[in-house]
Scaffold this active site. Structure first.
Site, PDB file in Angstrom:
ATOM      1  N   SER C 113      37.791  44.954  37.704  1.00 44.70           N
ATOM      2  CA  SER C 113      36.848  44.131  36.954  1.00 44.70           C
ATOM      3  C   SER C 113      35.787  43.558  37.875  1.00 44.70           C
ATOM      4  CB  SER C 113      37.595  42.988  36.282  1.00 44.70           C
ATOM      5  OG  SER C 113      36.685  42.051  35.754  1.00 44.70           O
ATOM      6  N   LYS C 234      31.737  51.423  27.998  1.00 44.84           N
ATOM      7  CA  LYS C 234      32.925  50.788  27.413  1.00 44.84           C
ATOM      8  C   LYS C 234      32.517  49.748  26.384  1.00 44.84           C
ATOM      9  CE  LYS C 234      36.878  47.880  28.679  1.00 44.84           C
ATOM     10  NZ  LYS C 234      36.350  46.534  28.390  1.00 44.84           N
TER      11      LYS C 234
END
Lengths: 382, 382, 382, 382
Positions: C113, C234
């Site tokens: 992340s 995404k």
């Protein structure tokens, strides 16, 4: 006697049920409230109405509603009949005579059960006594045709003589449904002093009601020819049977699953109704019972083609809660609710409700939420 | 021994389950009751029947019902078989011989599990002993074909010799499903003294049952050719596999998800049934297990095209609750319920139930209410 | 450190969650577990899989399964990726380096992340250290393109230099979703000592991650041209966006609703998947996250056309429960379950699962039971 | 006064409800919260939005959203109006003047109820006072046309004089719905000191509001001709009535079931909306109320063709919780949520939401789970 719930008048049939279930003996309460097997169908009956949706019309200026309904030659104050239910003396000492007074006062039809705990003649006398002259309302008689043809014929004669205006022949009971609450409670016989008074023979002996698994269309046709009364077939769910009923000369078809008390797993009457209405094609009236607890339920059924609905358990609740006055209160509540529903749906008469009020996909099959509970299931445990 | 629940005879399989779960060791109860993974499929099996709806026919004058059923050359007292389940001595000291006596008395088919804790020969002797002469009923044998072909062949010979009338080959178990209750309980082996008696070799050593992920249609075809017994393939859900089974020479197709114990996430057998029935096209019988808990469930499955149903866990409940007598009581309850259901649906024989009894949209996919609980889940916690 | 639940190893991701939620600070637990708004979408994600049904094939003799999967040039031990999730040091002191070791040991892809609390370089070093030579697995980097183009470019360079093999660009976050648990808890900043280490500039100052509501297809196209890494988009749910993504040069489409953390009210990824797969038409791989908690969930998604799935929260559960070992345990559980599911569904490789395994009507829209609870919601309150 | 829940500012309308229900007298709380009959429709209103699913678009670079909306010649800060609700002095001593100040500060439309407990002139003065010059926002007036035509005409004149910009004629109330909580509570009259101030005549006497079951399209047409104000018909559900409304000259159609307070059993407005939008065909704006509790709910309704939505109970919650400040807080929460929803759905303006954002089958009929509870039902009992 006026039913009271926590100090106030019941405002709905659910309230009346609350009063009743606190007063009934547990085994008798279970007899009234229970259904067959897992009670899948019992729950489905309520869920079908809970999930139904009615599209109201507005600005129709309907004015005061007219709920009076003609059915098989009788005038009723509203299209809500009292379905036959057994053993009213379990609910109230006066039994079916109190029911009859309440129904007569409400001006609708009482279908006297063959399993009444008062004689048909007593019931009829009470009904006429409570009815104001030529006011709306009538008695009908419910019949399980018995293997003993002479006995059956005698019963039909008694019903005719007592002034019954129609015969309601129950066709969903070739055998008795398995009602497991009763089996668990050992509730298999009426308490001492109570009996099915219309099965008493001249010697005083009371016959048992036979469920006859050989009953067939021929027997119905013969019964039809043997009485001057209209014959209503109660317990039809399959559209093919509805068509056969009309062809066999039935004067009305009554869509019912016996309040979920016979075969557990059958659909709610409301779910079965549209196909039955199609099959009948307007040739005879269609009556529906099973799960009707609100005025709007009656209107939904009529929008889908029923000519009238009937209520069973709620009348027993009223009887248990307040005798004659409780019965009348139940019917008055339904009348008030139906009146409001008609006004708000934009129909002056319930029969004016058309299928377009039930938009496509706005009728919920009763099977959609197998595990769901209905509102009425919640609340107080007993 | 007669099962008793709170002082009375159980009136339903749910009652019998109550008795059983109080008697079983918790880890054994979990072995019996549990399923794979999240038990989504286990719940689906019950939900599918809870949501199914059958439209009864009326006035068919069916008279006494005839539940006898012919299947693969055997006559059964009813179209309800006993599915193979493992380790009956966990439920009762006598294990499968008690089961056999109960099933024989009930006149139906017991499919002896390869994971039986009594020898096939003992089971067969008990079965024949309890069966009155040429009364209905038969033993079948359930087989996981083993990688050791000779051992498999020997087992088939034993089954033939013991009088088994069919081989039920389980095809849904290339590996063992993940049953998490067992993993949490550490229940990985039978307690001391118990063993899979049919896997004992001459030295007394007991083999483990191998789940064989190389098992394929060729192996089935060879097995088919190597026995004179009818071969039933158990564990089919996909219609393409049902068609292949028939083409491969299977004598019957058994629609099953192994009671929700193998792959969690597969549909209820009832949901998969219609497509399988279409694919089979009447060429061989179709049997269904998974979630059958009521007589009406059997009738629903048969209306949708099954030739018979089977019950697994309920028989173990009966066995735990009352040994031979409990097994018989379970089967007698199902027979009584099925008899009532036939009468009330208007069919003399279960096989007379036609698909029109299941009206369009009256069969609920098992997935409709993922979070729903079924009736049987409620009530007493343990 | 090996996660333990009530003295035993967790046997499912739900068990791992139990361990984790007991260990996490309540506000951090809520940050991990919560979603946006009413959490309608969060529940929908789980319900979609709970209601999905897979029709297994039998007798395919699949033998040992092969779960290895090629994706964007990398080999993975299984088609289950680790989705990017923020702030791993909330769950474990080592944070993302522990996660990296666990994922490397499991041989799959970790998407680091942008909101990691360890530097990308530290994470990469840990990942390579734990990976055995050329074993499967890879690091990818998740990017919120920032308004500061130079900073964004520098981050992309760092990701390339650190050996990341793909860029996962989150496109569902033009603004931050309203996560009301965090608002109620006042959880708006990381605790002292924790920071988004990859947003630290040379002076030591840590930038905030900007959600950029001007991000558009042109910016994606420019990013695509500015890196040699494959670019994965995404957060796609609408099929029109999936088509645009392919036309814009995306190397893969990732169907996601950000774990229900962005716009509450969007469908479960599984519900949106089929239309996306149609729109993509096989031109690039499709990845899905959201609600995958079981091996069979991965197989269901792949049968419907996904090339791989990803899990987010479960990895954080593992990290909280057992650091590196917990992460690996989560992935090992999923691998074991997927292996079993493939065996039982009759596919050697997950990619062999075809749409016919999901029969018509056997995929439940996530909206079917708005009020339903999912299994994982039950049990212990916290 | 700033509403506070457990020491913090409410972060959602559900929080605001929590504050309000603790402060309101139980009978007044029931008046606000309750619906007609079994509250089937009341629950349906919430379920319809809880089950709706919106497919967001990504990468549209929408930048700052523009929520301003033009409606019947007025500019609003957002497409969320304040629906008319009765008796605001039950919720706060200042009543409708406090509401007006909050709404004016929020820059949207307040539809003043004919059953306001402050005079229209006082409400208008407060509204103008709180509105910053020519800022967005307007007052509209809700009218039940009374049988006394002169009185009705006088009211319309007062509304015009007070600066009301539209007349909202309620058409779903030919009679009053049966609200059983009020019947049980005996809540039939306003407490001493409170009155419907706009029904006070020169002598000080306060008329009752007559529900007029003769109201029809002709009366609407005459009213339409008798005022220069736009006329909005509120309470339309049936598409045929929507078409008639346009033909009758209505300037807007307001889809509503009166918050579930009139006919129990009608569908949620969201369920009825698509057919109404089709029938109206863009000729006039369509407004919807009933169950809107989230910004995303507004966006869902607009994607399905509504031009604006309205909220009723939430404004009363805000008023009870914090007077003028609470009303504004409710509207600010909705604006913030709608802004976020637009950003995340990829629309700069709510009106840009197109029907393709609601994929086929992604709108859940409100009847799908009759027994389901909605999130808002859970939590604290009172």
């Amino acid at each position: 006697m006026i039913p009271v719930l926590d100090g106030a008048a019941p405002v709905s049939l659910a309230d009346m049920r609350e009063v009743a279930v606190r007063l009934l003996e547990p085994a008798h309460r279970d007899f009234v409230e229970g259904g067959a097997g897992d009670e899948r169908t019992l729950r489905a009956n309520a869920l079908a109405f809970e999930g139904a949706r009615l599209l109201p019309r507005v600005l129709r200026g309907v004015g005061p509603r007219d709920l009076t309904t003609s059915l098989l030659g009788d005038v009723l104050s509203m299209p809500v009949l009292v379905a036959p239910t057994a053993f009213h003396r379990l609910a109230h000492p006066d039994g079916e005579t109190a029911t009859a007074r309440g129904v007569a006062a409400a001006g609708t039809v009482m279908v006297v059960s063959m399993a009444a705990t008062r004689t048909l003649e007593d019931v009829a006398a009470s009904f006429e006594d409570a009815r104001a002259g030529s006011a709306p309302g009538a008695l009908w008689f419910q019949l399980y045709p018995q293997p003993d043809a002479a006995f059956t014929a005698a019963l039909v004669r008694r019903a005719e003589s007592a002034g019954c205006r129609a015969l309601v022949v129950t066709v969903d009971s070739p055998v008795l449904g398995r009602r497991e609450r009763d089996l668990r409670n050992g509730f298999l016989d009426l308490p001492p002093g109570l009996a099915c008074e219309n099965l008493r023979d001249p010697t005083g002996r009371v016959r048992s009601i036979a469920m006859d698994d050989t009953l067939d269309w021929d027997r119905i046709a013969r019964l039809r020819d043997a009485t001057r009364l209209p014959v209503v077939l109660k317990g039809v769910l399959h559209p093919a049977d509805a068509a056969l009923a009309v062809e066999c000369g039935a004067d009305a078809v009554w869509v019912s699953n016996h309040g979920g008390r016979q075969l557990d797993g059958v659909p709610a009457p409301l779910t079965a109704l549209p196909a039955v209405v199609d099959a009948v094609g307007g040739r005879v009236p269609v009556i529906l019972d099973g799960g009707v607890r609100r005025g709007v339920d009656a209107l939904v059924a009529m929008a889908l083609g029923a000519d009238a609905v009937a209520v069973g358990r709620p009348v027993v609740w009223g009887l248990a809660a307040g005798g004659e006055g409780g019965v009348r209160a139940v019917l008055d509540l339904l009348r008030a609710e139906l009146d409001t529903a008609c006004a708000l749906a934009g129909v002056r008469r319930p029969a004016d409700a058309t299928p377009d009020l039930i938009a496509p996909d706005l009728i919920a099959p009763d099977l959609i939420a197998p595990g769901a509970t209905v509102r009425a299931d919640r609340g107080r445990p007993w």
